[in-house]
Design a protein around this motif. Structure first.
Motif, PDB file in Angstrom:
ATOM      1  N   GLY A 200       0.802  -1.208   0.000  1.00 19.39           N
ATOM      2  CA  GLY A 200       0.000   0.000   0.000  1.00 19.39           C
ATOM      3  C   GLY A 200       0.837   1.259   0.000  1.00 19.39           C
ATOM      4  O   GLY A 200       2.081   1.230  -0.043  1.00 19.39           O
ATOM      5  N   THR A 201       0.140   2.370   0.067  1.00 14.54           N
ATOM      6  CA  THR A 201       0.761   3.689   0.044  1.00 14.54           C
ATOM      7  C   THR A 201       0.864   4.226   1.468  1.00 14.54           C
ATOM      8  O   THR A 201      -0.112   4.218   2.213  1.00 14.54           O
ATOM      9  N   THR A 202       2.040   4.677   1.839  1.00 13.40           N
ATOM     10  CA  THR A 202       2.289   5.219   3.172  1.00 13.40           C
ATOM     11  C   THR A 202       2.796   6.652   3.041  1.00 13.40           C
ATOM     12  O   THR A 202       3.116   7.106   1.925  1.00 13.40           O
ATOM     13  N   PRO A 203       2.903   7.390   4.143  1.00 12.92           N
ATOM     14  CA  PRO A 203       3.494   8.733   4.065  1.00 12.92           C
ATOM     15  C   PRO A 203       4.916   8.734   3.523  1.00 12.92           C
ATOM     16  O   PRO A 203       5.399   9.778   3.067  1.00 12.92           O
ATOM     17  N   ALA A 204       5.597   7.583   3.552  1.00 16.25           N
ATOM     18  CA  ALA A 204       6.963   7.488   3.034  1.00 16.25           C
ATOM     19  C   ALA A 204       7.002   6.794   1.673  1.00 16.25           C
ATOM     20  O   ALA A 204       8.056   6.329   1.247  1.00 16.25           O
TER      21      ALA A 204
ATOM     22  N   GLY B  37       7.678  -4.167  14.355  1.00 21.57           N
ATOM     23  CA  GLY B  37       7.316  -2.930  13.700  1.00 21.57           C
ATOM     24  C   GLY B  37       8.518  -2.341  12.998  1.00 21.57           C
ATOM     25  O   GLY B  37       9.668  -2.741  13.236  1.00 21.57           O
ATOM     26  N   PHE B  38       8.265  -1.383  12.109  1.00 21.59           N
ATOM     27  CA  PHE B  38       9.346  -0.823  11.298  1.00 21.59           C
ATOM     28  C   PHE B  38       9.262   0.702  11.275  1.00 21.59           C
ATOM     29  O   PHE B  38       8.180   1.283  11.222  1.00 21.59           O
ATOM     30  N   GLN B  39      10.436   1.342  11.308  1.00 24.59           N
ATOM     31  CA  GLN B  39      10.571   2.780  11.096  1.00 24.59           C
ATOM     32  C   GLN B  39      11.310   2.979   9.779  1.00 24.59           C
ATOM     33  O   GLN B  39      12.358   2.371   9.557  1.00 24.59           O
ATOM     34  N   PHE B  40      10.792   3.865   8.927  1.00 23.15           N
ATOM     35  CA  PHE B  40      11.410   4.055   7.613  1.00 23.15           C
ATOM     36  C   PHE B  40      11.041   5.440   7.106  1.00 23.15           C
ATOM     37  O   PHE B  40      10.416   6.236   7.810  1.00 23.15           O
ATOM     38  N   GLY B  41      11.455   5.730   5.869  1.00 20.54           N
ATOM     39  CA  GLY B  41      11.197   7.042   5.310  1.00 20.54           C
ATOM     40  C   GLY B  41      12.206   8.055   5.797  1.00 20.54           C
ATOM     41  O   GLY B  41      13.181   7.725   6.489  1.00 20.54           O
ATOM     42  N   PRO B  42      12.012   9.347   5.450  1.00 24.96           N
ATOM     43  CA  PRO B  42      12.953  10.388   5.888  1.00 24.96           C
ATOM     44  C   PRO B  42      13.126  10.393   7.404  1.00 24.96           C
ATOM     45  O   PRO B  42      12.162  10.492   8.162  1.00 24.96           O
ATOM     46  N   ASN B  43      14.359  10.254   7.830  1.00 27.29           N
ATOM     47  CA  ASN B  43      14.726  10.254   9.256  1.00 27.29           C
ATOM     48  C   ASN B  43      13.990   9.182  10.062  1.00 27.29           C
ATOM     49  O   ASN B  43      13.849   9.306  11.283  1.00 27.29           O
ATOM     50  N   ASP B  44      13.548   8.130   9.407  1.00 27.85           N
ATOM     51  CA  ASP B  44      12.871   7.000  10.083  1.00 27.85           C
ATOM     52  C   ASP B  44      11.676   7.470  10.908  1.00 27.85           C
ATOM     53  O   ASP B  44      11.398   6.938  11.985  1.00 27.85           O
ATOM     54  N   ARG B  45      10.932   8.456  10.391  1.00 29.44           N
ATOM     55  CA  ARG B  45       9.819   9.014  11.160  1.00 29.44           C
ATOM     56  C   ARG B  45       8.466   8.396  10.806  1.00 29.44           C
ATOM     57  O   ARG B  45       7.463   8.743  11.412  1.00 29.44           O
ATOM     58  N   THR B  46       8.422   7.500   9.809  1.00 26.88           N
ATOM     59  CA  THR B  46       7.192   6.766   9.505  1.00 26.88           C
ATOM     60  C   THR B  46       7.260   5.407  10.186  1.00 26.88           C
ATOM     61  O   THR B  46       8.278   4.715  10.097  1.00 26.88           O
ATOM     62  N   VAL B  47       6.189   5.039  10.866  1.00 25.31           N
ATOM     63  CA  VAL B  47       6.142   3.781  11.618  1.00 25.31           C
ATOM     64  C   VAL B  47       5.026   2.915  11.037  1.00 25.31           C
ATOM     65  O   VAL B  47       3.910   3.399  10.802  1.00 25.31           O
ATOM     66  N   LEU B  48       5.328   1.639  10.804  1.00 26.83           N
ATOM     67  CA  LEU B  48       4.346   0.677  10.290  1.00 26.83           C
ATOM     68  C   LEU B  48       4.439  -0.617  11.086  1.00 26.83           C
ATOM     69  O   LEU B  48       5.545  -1.131  11.304  1.00 26.83           O
ATOM     70  N   VAL B  49       3.288  -1.139  11.504  1.00 25.70           N
ATOM     71  CA  VAL B  49       3.225  -2.395  12.248  1.00 25.70           C
ATOM     72  C   VAL B  49       2.110  -3.254  11.652  1.00 25.70           C
ATOM     73  O   VAL B  49       0.999  -2.744  11.451  1.00 25.70           O
ATOM     74  N   PRO B  50       2.365  -4.531  11.321  1.00 24.38           N
ATOM     75  CA  PRO B  50       1.254  -5.400  10.914  1.00 24.38           C
ATOM     76  C   PRO B  50       0.167  -5.397  11.983  1.00 24.38           C
ATOM     77  O   PRO B  50       0.460  -5.500  13.175  1.00 24.38           O
ATOM     78  N   ASP B  51      -1.071  -5.242  11.539  1.00 21.99           N
ATOM     79  CA  ASP B  51      -2.178  -5.033  12.475  1.00 21.99           C
ATOM     80  C   ASP B  51      -2.375  -6.260  13.365  1.00 21.99           C
ATOM     81  O   ASP B  51      -2.688  -7.346  12.875  1.00 21.99           O
ATOM     82  N   PRO B  52      -2.227  -6.114  14.709  1.00 19.82           N
ATOM     83  CA  PRO B  52      -2.443  -7.254  15.609  1.00 19.82           C
ATOM     84  C   PRO B  52      -3.909  -7.464  15.972  1.00 19.82           C
ATOM     85  O   PRO B  52      -4.232  -8.383  16.708  1.00 19.82           O
ATOM     86  N   GLY B  53      -4.790  -6.588  15.482  1.00 21.99           N
ATOM     87  CA  GLY B  53      -6.203  -6.714  15.819  1.00 21.99           C
ATOM     88  C   GLY B  53      -6.625  -5.874  17.002  1.00 21.99           C
ATOM     89  O   GLY B  53      -7.793  -5.871  17.390  1.00 21.99           O
ATOM     90  N   THR B  54      -5.683  -5.165  17.617  1.00 19.11           N
ATOM     91  CA  THR B  54      -5.979  -4.257  18.728  1.00 19.11           C
ATOM     92  C   THR B  54      -5.354  -2.904  18.421  1.00 19.11           C
ATOM     93  O   THR B  54      -4.336  -2.830  17.718  1.00 19.11           O
ATOM     94  N   PRO B  55      -5.917  -1.814  18.925  1.00 19.41           N
ATOM     95  CA  PRO B  55      -5.364  -0.490  18.639  1.00 19.41           C
ATOM     96  C   PRO B  55      -3.956  -0.329  19.203  1.00 19.41           C
ATOM     97  O   PRO B  55      -3.648  -0.799  20.292  1.00 19.41           O
TER      98      PRO B  55
END
Length: 445
Positions: A125-129, A187-205
């Motif tokens: 998908g498309t992310t901020p990074a 979880g992963f940090q990536f993009g400029p200065n590693d400021r975008t965070v992505l985690v596979p959804d565990p089913g809880t907020p």
């Protein structure tokens, strides 16, 4: 059928048969023997079956086979995300996964030695990074010197993030992980200065936090909900956020006390070798003088004073619980005022600037106060006024410390650190550094 006629015929036939003496008893005895043999066979077979099942179960418990491990259901689900239909990007993601594994920091640990099945793009998908994809693949972890024994002899799901490297715009493997030490998510940090965070959804907020801050004497964090994107949760942190202090938590109300609710994060810049992978501690004053006791006799044990200081800081929530490392206090000045211990030391962490703290009293009367960061370039870096006019604690390693009495004469207090009596409205302190010369420092509340 005429049952009466059949019965009469059988009786007539039996009356003509000559039965030998003792025949009925022998028939009954044979029947008992046959029944006993059948029971013995059944019991023996059951015992053998029980033994086989028991041994087999024990073997399976000790050495689980891949077939005995439940399959990750995500591996059989269709790709999710707004780019799930972009076959070219899905192929690019799989290719980046395959090409990136030889450079992974997990390669030497044997994590990829027994991969099974094909890589599966779980989400694209498309992310901020930019464009990104989560790639999953089964693997069996065999015993390896670089892996904890609890992590081996089992099948796991490897997780990787493929995305755009800001340095050159190429799609690369930006990080990978596997369930270890009880963690079930990566979880992963990536993009400029590693400021975008992505985690596979565990089913809880999930919630995300950037830099910790001080509120009074305690370290606190502000938490914000992550955004769900059809299979993953994503957040973009503000530009002033420090990449190495970002934290993700499923239960922020717990204050970070339960490690099971945290999500470990892999930083893409560290993974790609573009940023140091080690922990960076604020050096603070940089002193390594240990415990300096300025309170006369009897002297407590240095280790008892250090433990008291650290435990008091934990109770006061001075530590950021999401920091990757806290330094053991490298210097501590300790004394006793009115029979109560007073400790001055420095809290060093990788998530915030070093801070000077004062711990006074103990038990119910214990009080922990944050003084703030000390200036290493100051003539007298540590100048801590004690409450209730009990004097000052001052320190500068290697310096001789004296104070000017009300009788207008100088009194030598000691070297490195000292307890200076209070003065009204001020008291003057003379320090003589190792390089010579004399400095007069006025202490004024």
């Amino acid at each position: 059928m005429d049952t009466e006629l059949l019965s009469r015929s059988l009786r007539d036939a039996a009356s003509t048969v000559d039965v030998r003496s003792g025949f009925p008893e022998r028939v009954l005895l044979g029947a008992r023997r046959r029944r006993a043999r059948r029971r013995a066979l059944v019991v023996g077979a059951t015992a053998v079956l029980t033994m086989v099942v028991g041994v087999g179960s024990a073997a399976l418990w000790r050495h689980p086979s891949p077939a005995a491990v439940a399959t990750d259901l995500r591996l059989d689900q269709p790709t999710r995300g707004d780019l799930a239909g972009d076959q070219e990007f899905l192929a690019t993601a799989v290719r980046a996964w395959e090409e990136g594994l030889p450079r992974s920091w997990n390669r030497a640990r044997g994590v990829f030695d027994d991969r099974r099945g094909k890589p599966h793009v779980y989400w694209a998908g498309t992310t901020p990074a930019g464009r990104a994809a989560v790639v999953l693949q089964r693997a069996f972890l065999h015993p390896h010197g670089d892996l904890p024994p609890a992590d081996t002899d089992r099948e796991v799901t490897l997780t990787g993030l493929v995305g755009v490297d800001p340095a050159d715009g190429a799609v690369k493997l930006l990080g990978d992980g596997f369930p270890s030490h009880g963690d079930t998510l990566t979880g992963f940090q990536f993009g400029p200065n590693d400021r975008t965070v992505l985690v596979p959804d565990p089913g809880t907020p999930l919630s995300v936090s950037a830099n910790p801050r001080f509120e009074g004497d305690s370290s606190v964090r502000d938490w914000h909900p992550m955004r769900a994107l059809d299979g993953v949760q994503v957040a973009e942190l503000p530009g002033e956020s420090r990449a190495d202090t970002i934290a993700v938590e499923s239960s922020p109300a717990g204050g970070g006390r339960d490690h099971r609710t945290r999500v470990p994060l892999v930083r893409a810049r560290q993974y790609l070798g573009l940023a140091p992978s080690g922990v960076r501690l604020d050096p603070g004053l940089g002193w390594r003088t240990g415990v300096t006791w300025v309170g006369g006799d009897p002297r407590p044990r240095p280790e008892d004073l250090l433990n008291h200081f650290q435990e008091a800081l934990w109770r006061a929530r001075a530590y950021d619980p999401y920091a990757r490392e806290h330094g053991v206090p490298r210097w501590l000045v300790a004394t006793r005022v009115d029979g109560r211990p007073v400790l001055v030391g420095e809290l060093v962490s990788d998530s915030q600037p070093a801070q000077v703290y004062v711990v006074s009293g103990e038990g119910a009367a214990e009080r922990t106060t944050r003084v703030g960061p000390a200036d290493p370039a100051a003539e007298l870096p540590v100048q801590v006024p004690l409450p209730d006019g009990q004097g000052w604690i001052v320190a500068r390693p290697g310096a001789r410390i004296s104070y000017f009495t009300e009788e207008r004469r100088w009194v030598l207090l000691g070297r490195d650190a000292a307890l200076v009596p209070d003065g009204r409205p001020r008291v003057d302190v003379e320090i003589v550094p190792p390089d010579g010369g004399s400095r007069i420092i006025p202490l004024q509340r």
